[in-house]
Design a protein around this motif. Sequence first.
Motif, PDB file in Angstrom:
ATOM      1  N   GLU A 124       0.816  -1.208   0.000  1.00 17.38           N
ATOM      2  CA  GLU A 124       0.000   0.000   0.000  1.00 17.38           C
ATOM      3  C   GLU A 124       0.854   1.265   0.000  1.00 17.38           C
ATOM      4  N   PHE A 125       0.403   2.246  -0.772  1.00 19.01           N
ATOM      5  CA  PHE A 125       0.958   3.595  -0.720  1.00 19.01           C
ATOM      6  C   PHE A 125      -0.201   4.550  -0.528  1.00 19.01           C
ATOM      7  N   ILE A 126       0.076   5.689   0.076  1.00 14.37           N
ATOM      8  CA  ILE A 126      -0.919   6.741   0.229  1.00 14.37           C
ATOM      9  C   ILE A 126      -0.297   8.026  -0.287  1.00 14.37           C
ATOM     10  N   GLU A 127      -0.924   8.601  -1.302  1.00 13.07           N
ATOM     11  CA  GLU A 127      -0.455   9.873  -1.826  1.00 13.07           C
ATOM     12  C   GLU A 127      -1.166  10.991  -1.073  1.00 13.07           C
ATOM     13  N   VAL A 128      -0.379  11.938  -0.561  1.00  8.41           N
ATOM     14  CA  VAL A 128      -0.909  13.018   0.275  1.00  8.41           C
ATOM     15  C   VAL A 128      -1.097  14.280  -0.564  1.00  8.41           C
ATOM     16  N   TRP A 129      -2.305  14.850  -0.477  1.00  8.90           N
ATOM     17  CA  TRP A 129      -2.666  16.071  -1.206  1.00  8.90           C
ATOM     18  C   TRP A 129      -3.155  17.128  -0.232  1.00  8.90           C
ATOM     19  N   PHE A 130      -2.814  18.380  -0.518  1.00  4.69           N
ATOM     20  CA  PHE A 130      -3.368  19.524   0.196  1.00  4.69           C
ATOM     21  C   PHE A 130      -4.480  20.112  -0.666  1.00  4.69           C
ATOM     22  N   ALA A 131      -5.504  20.643  -0.011  1.00  5.74           N
ATOM     23  CA  ALA A 131      -6.605  21.308  -0.708  1.00  5.74           C
ATOM     24  C   ALA A 131      -6.911  22.611   0.020  1.00  5.74           C
ATOM     25  N   ARG A 132      -7.119  23.695  -0.744  1.00  2.00           N
ATOM     26  CA  ARG A 132      -7.489  24.974  -0.137  1.00  2.00           C
ATOM     27  C   ARG A 132      -8.487  25.691  -1.040  1.00  2.00           C
ATOM     28  N   GLY A 133      -9.040  26.792  -0.506  1.00  2.00           N
ATOM     29  CA  GLY A 133     -10.114  27.469  -1.226  1.00  2.00           C
ATOM     30  C   GLY A 133     -11.356  26.597  -1.195  1.00  2.00           C
ATOM     31  N   LEU A 134     -11.703  26.105  -0.014  1.00  2.00           N
ATOM     32  CA  LEU A 134     -12.784  25.124   0.122  1.00  2.00           C
ATOM     33  C   LEU A 134     -14.168  25.766   0.062  1.00  2.00           C
ATOM     34  N   THR A 135     -15.077  25.062  -0.593  1.00  2.00           N
ATOM     35  CA  THR A 135     -16.488  25.438  -0.641  1.00  2.00           C
ATOM     36  C   THR A 135     -17.293  24.235  -0.172  1.00  2.00           C
ATOM     37  N   LEU A 136     -18.179  24.471   0.791  1.00  2.00           N
ATOM     38  CA  LEU A 136     -18.966  23.381   1.351  1.00  2.00           C
ATOM     39  C   LEU A 136     -20.223  23.140   0.524  1.00  2.00           C
ATOM     40  N   GLY A 137     -20.430  21.878   0.181  1.00  2.00           N
ATOM     41  CA  GLY A 137     -21.644  21.440  -0.500  1.00  2.00           C
ATOM     42  C   GLY A 137     -22.237  20.285   0.288  1.00  2.00           C
ATOM     43  N   GLU A 138     -22.830  19.356  -0.425  1.00  2.00           N
ATOM     44  CA  GLU A 138     -23.466  18.213   0.231  1.00  2.00           C
ATOM     45  C   GLU A 138     -22.595  16.979   0.108  1.00  2.00           C
ATOM     46  N   ARG A 139     -22.431  16.268   1.214  1.00  2.00           N
ATOM     47  CA  ARG A 139     -21.656  15.028   1.194  1.00  2.00           C
ATOM     48  C   ARG A 139     -22.346  13.979   0.338  1.00  2.00           C
ATOM     49  N   GLN A 140     -21.550  13.052  -0.160  1.00  2.00           N
ATOM     50  CA  GLN A 140     -22.065  11.957  -0.989  1.00  2.00           C
ATOM     51  C   GLN A 140     -21.467  10.646  -0.494  1.00  2.00           C
ATOM     52  N   LEU A 141     -21.733  10.331   0.762  1.00  2.00           N
ATOM     53  CA  LEU A 141     -21.146   9.147   1.384  1.00  2.00           C
ATOM     54  C   LEU A 141     -21.505   7.880   0.615  1.00  2.00           C
ATOM     55  N   ASP A 142     -20.539   6.964   0.572  1.00  2.00           N
ATOM     56  CA  ASP A 142     -20.801   5.649  -0.010  1.00  2.00           C
ATOM     57  C   ASP A 142     -21.808   4.923   0.869  1.00  2.00           C
ATOM     58  N   HIS A 143     -22.521   3.951   0.279  1.00  2.81           N
ATOM     59  CA  HIS A 143     -23.447   3.119   1.036  1.00  2.81           C
ATOM     60  C   HIS A 143     -22.661   2.416   2.150  1.00  2.81           C
ATOM     61  N   GLY A 144     -23.173   2.490   3.367  1.00  2.00           N
ATOM     62  CA  GLY A 144     -22.521   1.841   4.490  1.00  2.00           C
ATOM     63  C   GLY A 144     -21.397   2.646   5.105  1.00  2.00           C
TER      64      GLY A 144
END
Length: 192
Positions: A124-144
């Motif tokens: 396993e590898f995990i690529e790390v990303w930064f995010a900025r300038g965030l705008t809140l919308g509606e979550r779209q959670l996976d089933h479960g």
Amino acid sequence: MTAPDDSHLKETVRSREELLRGNFLHVVREHVALPDGSPATREFVLHPGAVAIIPMLDDGRVVLERQWRHPLGQVFIEFPAGKIDPGEDRLVCAKRELLEETGYTAREWARAGVLHPLIAYSNEFIEVWFARGLTLGERQLDHGEFLDVITATPAELLEWVRTGTVTDGKTIIGTLWLQQVLAGAWTLEWRR
């Protein structure tokens, strides 16, 4: 730095057998020749890779999640993250996971780096990303999928790492990256 000659450390794969192929886990055993030619076996989990996102709000706080992790039987505080789908671009995955899990979209993104959280028993590898300038919308959670979205200041997050409130490896590494970026020691290349 010139790459060192690692031939005296390298193992050579002779064969592979599948031990388990579940909905999430894929475990294999490889028969290898050690550097001195003697045989050995290596059992490990195959993983398609993942992304972790460090979402930075304009007020300086970061977005985190509280999520139940069944193997340890407790809720963990984590940066948003998710598994890469077959053939999926890593930034596309980061954008998808941020929106699905938190409801946020970001104006700008920057790749920090990659970590290998389980080198003894997984690829396993995990690529790390930064995010900025965030705008809140509606979550779209996976089933479960069930999780709470929370925020913290970088100082609060660092204290949670120090006290053991945060023990998730990717979140601890992400906190290190965040600390270094905010201190100006490490730079990021932002893109829209």
